[in-house]
Scaffold this motif. Sequence first.
Motif, PDB file in Angstrom:
ATOM      1  N   CYS A  74     123.585  19.196  91.193  1.00 25.87           N
ATOM      2  CA  CYS A  74     123.311  17.838  91.639  1.00 25.87           C
ATOM      3  C   CYS A  74     122.641  17.867  93.000  1.00 25.87           C
ATOM      4  O   CYS A  74     122.721  18.841  93.735  1.00 25.87           O
ATOM      5  CB  CYS A  74     124.589  17.005  91.692  1.00 25.87           C
ATOM      6  SG  CYS A  74     125.725  17.484  92.964  1.00 25.87           S
ATOM      7  N   GLY A  75     121.962  16.804  93.310  1.00 27.32           N
ATOM      8  CA  GLY A  75     121.359  16.653  94.614  1.00 27.32           C
ATOM      9  C   GLY A  75     122.319  15.936  95.546  1.00 27.32           C
ATOM     10  O   GLY A  75     123.196  15.205  95.117  1.00 27.32           O
ATOM     11  N   VAL A  76     122.162  16.165  96.839  1.00 25.92           N
ATOM     12  CA  VAL A  76     122.923  15.435  97.848  1.00 25.92           C
ATOM     13  C   VAL A  76     121.941  15.008  98.920  1.00 25.92           C
ATOM     14  O   VAL A  76     121.078  15.781  99.322  1.00 25.92           O
ATOM     15  CB  VAL A  76     124.042  16.301  98.476  1.00 25.92           C
ATOM     16  CG1 VAL A  76     124.836  15.491  99.482  1.00 25.92           C
ATOM     17  CG2 VAL A  76     124.964  16.852  97.415  1.00 25.92           C
ATOM     18  N   ASP A  77     122.069  13.761  99.365  1.00 28.75           N
ATOM     19  CA  ASP A  77     121.251  13.251 100.454  1.00 28.75           C
ATOM     20  C   ASP A  77     122.161  13.086 101.664  1.00 28.75           C
ATOM     21  O   ASP A  77     123.071  12.257 101.646  1.00 28.75           O
ATOM     22  CB  ASP A  77     120.644  11.908 100.035  1.00 28.75           C
ATOM     23  CG  ASP A  77     119.832  11.281 101.158  1.00 28.75           C
ATOM     24  OD1 ASP A  77     119.717  11.908 102.225  1.00 28.75           O
ATOM     25  OD2 ASP A  77     119.310  10.175 100.949  1.00 28.75           O
ATOM     26  N   VAL A 120     123.149  21.245  95.086  1.00 24.87           N
ATOM     27  CA  VAL A 120     124.447  21.892  94.977  1.00 24.87           C
ATOM     28  C   VAL A 120     124.667  22.298  93.518  1.00 24.87           C
ATOM     29  O   VAL A 120     124.453  21.497  92.604  1.00 24.87           O
ATOM     30  CB  VAL A 120     125.577  20.954  95.442  1.00 24.87           C
ATOM     31  CG1 VAL A 120     126.927  21.606  95.238  1.00 24.87           C
ATOM     32  CG2 VAL A 120     125.386  20.587  96.894  1.00 24.87           C
ATOM     33  N   PHE A 141     116.981  11.694  93.210  1.00 23.69           N
ATOM     34  CA  PHE A 141     116.762  12.074  94.607  1.00 23.69           C
ATOM     35  C   PHE A 141     115.317  12.434  94.920  1.00 23.69           C
ATOM     36  O   PHE A 141     114.972  12.643  96.071  1.00 23.69           O
ATOM     37  CB  PHE A 141     117.659  13.261  94.982  1.00 23.69           C
ATOM     38  CG  PHE A 141     119.100  12.909  95.067  1.00 23.69           C
ATOM     39  CD1 PHE A 141     119.634  12.379  96.226  1.00 23.69           C
ATOM     40  CD2 PHE A 141     119.942  13.094  93.993  1.00 23.69           C
ATOM     41  CE1 PHE A 141     120.965  12.042  96.311  1.00 23.69           C
ATOM     42  CE2 PHE A 141     121.275  12.750  94.066  1.00 23.69           C
ATOM     43  CZ  PHE A 141     121.780  12.221  95.220  1.00 23.69           C
ATOM     44  N   TYR A 186     132.734  16.291  91.623  1.00 27.71           N
ATOM     45  CA  TYR A 186     132.355  16.930  92.885  1.00 27.71           C
ATOM     46  C   TYR A 186     132.368  15.848  93.941  1.00 27.71           C
ATOM     47  O   TYR A 186     131.659  14.844  93.822  1.00 27.71           O
ATOM     48  CB  TYR A 186     130.974  17.554  92.743  1.00 27.71           C
ATOM     49  CG  TYR A 186     130.369  18.067  94.039  1.00 27.71           C
ATOM     50  CD1 TYR A 186     131.077  18.944  94.856  1.00 27.71           C
ATOM     51  CD2 TYR A 186     129.091  17.696  94.427  1.00 27.71           C
ATOM     52  CE1 TYR A 186     130.521  19.403  96.034  1.00 27.71           C
ATOM     53  CE2 TYR A 186     128.526  18.166  95.596  1.00 27.71           C
ATOM     54  CZ  TYR A 186     129.251  19.013  96.399  1.00 27.71           C
ATOM     55  OH  TYR A 186     128.703  19.477  97.564  1.00 27.71           O
ATOM     56  N   PHE A 240     131.379  10.178 100.498  1.00 30.71           N
ATOM     57  CA  PHE A 240     129.974  10.277 100.882  1.00 30.71           C
ATOM     58  C   PHE A 240     129.108  10.531  99.656  1.00 30.71           C
ATOM     59  O   PHE A 240     128.022   9.982  99.528  1.00 30.71           O
ATOM     60  CB  PHE A 240     129.770  11.391 101.906  1.00 30.71           C
ATOM     61  CG  PHE A 240     128.350  11.467 102.405  1.00 30.71           C
ATOM     62  CD1 PHE A 240     127.873  10.541 103.304  1.00 30.71           C
ATOM     63  CD2 PHE A 240     127.479  12.438 101.934  1.00 30.71           C
ATOM     64  CE1 PHE A 240     126.558  10.578 103.740  1.00 30.71           C
ATOM     65  CE2 PHE A 240     126.169  12.484 102.362  1.00 30.71           C
ATOM     66  CZ  PHE A 240     125.710  11.550 103.270  1.00 30.71           C
ATOM     67  N   ARG A 241     129.595  11.369  98.778  1.00 30.97           N
ATOM     68  CA  ARG A 241     128.862  11.639  97.542  1.00 30.97           C
ATOM     69  C   ARG A 241     129.875  11.960  96.474  1.00 30.97           C
ATOM     70  O   ARG A 241     130.795  12.743  96.682  1.00 30.97           O
ATOM     71  CB  ARG A 241     127.910  12.823  97.741  1.00 30.97           C
ATOM     72  CG  ARG A 241     127.261  13.347  96.463  1.00 30.97           C
ATOM     73  CD  ARG A 241     125.951  12.669  96.171  1.00 30.97           C
ATOM     74  NE  ARG A 241     125.205  13.330  95.101  1.00 30.97           N
ATOM     75  CZ  ARG A 241     125.094  12.831  93.856  1.00 30.97           C
ATOM     76  NH1 ARG A 241     125.675  11.716  93.523  1.00 30.97           N
ATOM     77  NH2 ARG A 241     124.379  13.469  92.947  1.00 30.97           N
ATOM     78  N   HIS A 296     129.799  13.256  92.522  1.00 31.09           N
ATOM     79  CA  HIS A 296     129.014  13.619  91.347  1.00 31.09           C
ATOM     80  C   HIS A 296     129.972  13.893  90.214  1.00 31.09           C
ATOM     81  O   HIS A 296     130.955  14.598  90.387  1.00 31.09           O
ATOM     82  CB  HIS A 296     128.144  14.840  91.611  1.00 31.09           C
ATOM     83  CG  HIS A 296     127.297  15.201  90.429  1.00 31.09           C
ATOM     84  ND1 HIS A 296     126.219  14.467  90.020  1.00 31.09           N
ATOM     85  CD2 HIS A 296     127.414  16.198  89.524  1.00 31.09           C
ATOM     86  CE1 HIS A 296     125.690  14.990  88.940  1.00 31.09           C
ATOM     87  NE2 HIS A 296     126.394  16.046  88.610  1.00 31.09           N
TER      88      HIS A 296
END
Lengths: 241, 417
Positions: free
Chosen positions: A64-67, A116, A163, B364, B374-375, B377
């Motif tokens: 997955c992407g994280v910003d 990630v 993203f 996640y 914050f995130r 997933h």
Amino acid sequence: MSTYSQRNQPLVQALNHALGGRIVSMTEYRGQLTVEIGHEHWLDSAWLLRDEPDLAFEQLIDLCGVDYLGFGDDEWETAEATSQGFSRAADALGPGRFSWAERPEAADIPNRFAVVVHLLSLGHNRRLRLRCFLPDNELPVIHSLIEVWNSVNWYEREAFDLFGIVFEGHPDLRRILTDYGFIGHPFRKDFPLIGNVTVRYDEDKGRVVYEPVEIEPRVTVARVVRRDSRYIDQKLEGGEQ
Amino acid sequence: MSEIRNFTMNFGPQHPAAHGVLRLILEMDGEVVERADPHIGLLHRATEKLAESKPYNHSIGYMDRLDYVSMMCNEHAYVRAIEQLLGIEPPERAQYIRTMFDEVTRILNHLMWIGSNALDLGAMAVFLYAFRERENLMDAYEAVSGTRMHATYYRPGGVYRDLPDEMPKVAESPWRKGKDLDRMNQWREGSLLDFLEAFADDFFNRVDDYETLLTDNRIWKQRTVGIGAVSPDRAVQLGFTGPMLRGSGVEWDLRKKQPYARYREMDFDIPVGSNGDCYDRYLVRIEEMRQSASMIKQCIAWLRDNPGPVMIRNFKVAPPTREEMKDDMEALIHHFKLFTEGYCVPEGETYAAVEAPKGEFGCYLVSDGANKPFRVHLRAPGYAHLSAMQEMAKGHMLADIPALIATQDIVFGEIDR
């Protein structure tokens, strides 16, 4: 240098041995190991992680992407509450608190985007988290892992869709979750939660039309950051691998 | 001679066998599928982004709506991720309740699967039987959480409340009366545990019924044996988990290999297939239902003997009782802060996975120390399975496509998120 639990020691050694200088940093938190890989070594590290017998991460579970825009910001920096309640007084920084016109500038923070990956080794019964920060905030590009783990196909499409992370070498990098013809990358932190357009059926035109959103973004619970020492250094018991 | 071209057709998004809103673009060479390109996202609700804008506890209800036929298992992954970041552990009784309801959920899911799978392949009756049993389990959900589907029952630090002492009974109505009503209420005289025990005891016979209808059924075997075969290596490479992986002969179950809740104490077997086709996956899931029923009985036995708290006593995370709030100023303040602001989770990240009925459901979670994630997933098992549709479908007939969709146990709530 962080320390590693007894259970992770063999994995740490194997990683250091196999990847060596490709590792930017290695940390353990709540018993889970995170390895940060240099952007240029993303692909060859992946091959090693899969094929080295001591590592043998046969399965890619998740990507997955994280910003990281706005990491650690809170919305509670307000001097006074207005007659309309704190929700109008709170700084609207978090996702969805702003309309498109007043969206926060994507400040030029280093390492804004990251990819990630969660790996699983069935043979060793181990998990590993990989992270790679992308150097360019304007056009985040990283090498695709699709040759190494085929399961990454849709996960990379998703990270691209949500993203705007481009995966070099992906054979079919199309949008996957958003609408046909969607504009923007909705999971970026500077994309409003309420979106930009609404869809409705127009009787006169006899078709579905897209219009700018009309609803007002609203803060129900402000985002606050409180450092609470009671949570620090508590060890979690249990079977987490 | 006229030119012969492949024919492209739409399967769904309104097709009854598409299990929701799957739009599958099929490139056909006559009756044979050359290429299958699933278009997903028609049910995309940006759950992960919504979760970023809300305090942690507000999103538990969203998890129910991901895989909406295995609700509590999704909650379990999310709640466990929060618990890991907070460094708290729920009381033992809560963990047994979670284990029991995870297995109730697994049966719920597999009943839905066997019913719709059989219906897709032309066997109407199984669907009706499966839904009869599902109704009882839905009642168990309702008794414990107040709702039949979207329970929001698991909370960080335990479960919302203890199991009820009394199982609600079916009320008399012009349609339900006399012997019919007595039959429906005969399991409901005692507590929820009595009800579930009666259900679990009876359920082995019900699974035998399904097997009578399907296992040696000639049509069923013609539709499933050798269809969608996946080798163990490919299954791992394609990110398969759960029954999809076990059907291919890989012995992997998080409940055994990386146990969570109270699975370490449970006595159960992992069924594995050998050919990796639809039929083997069917057999795996059938056996899983039996194992689940047996685990429910093990949990009931423990829960009967061991009363105790079902939520940690930490007012930062769990609300104080009503009585405490009336007496204690601290409790009142905690209650107010908890419900207006939530709790702040220390900075860090974690991945928590559970063996959901469809495979590995993972969460996640990245926290920056705020009262909102914050995130988030969410790793949905069906997402990886459906992405393998092209590989599984190539070379099969058009009529096998419903069999493949059904065997993957596709639910769009979790795939589109």
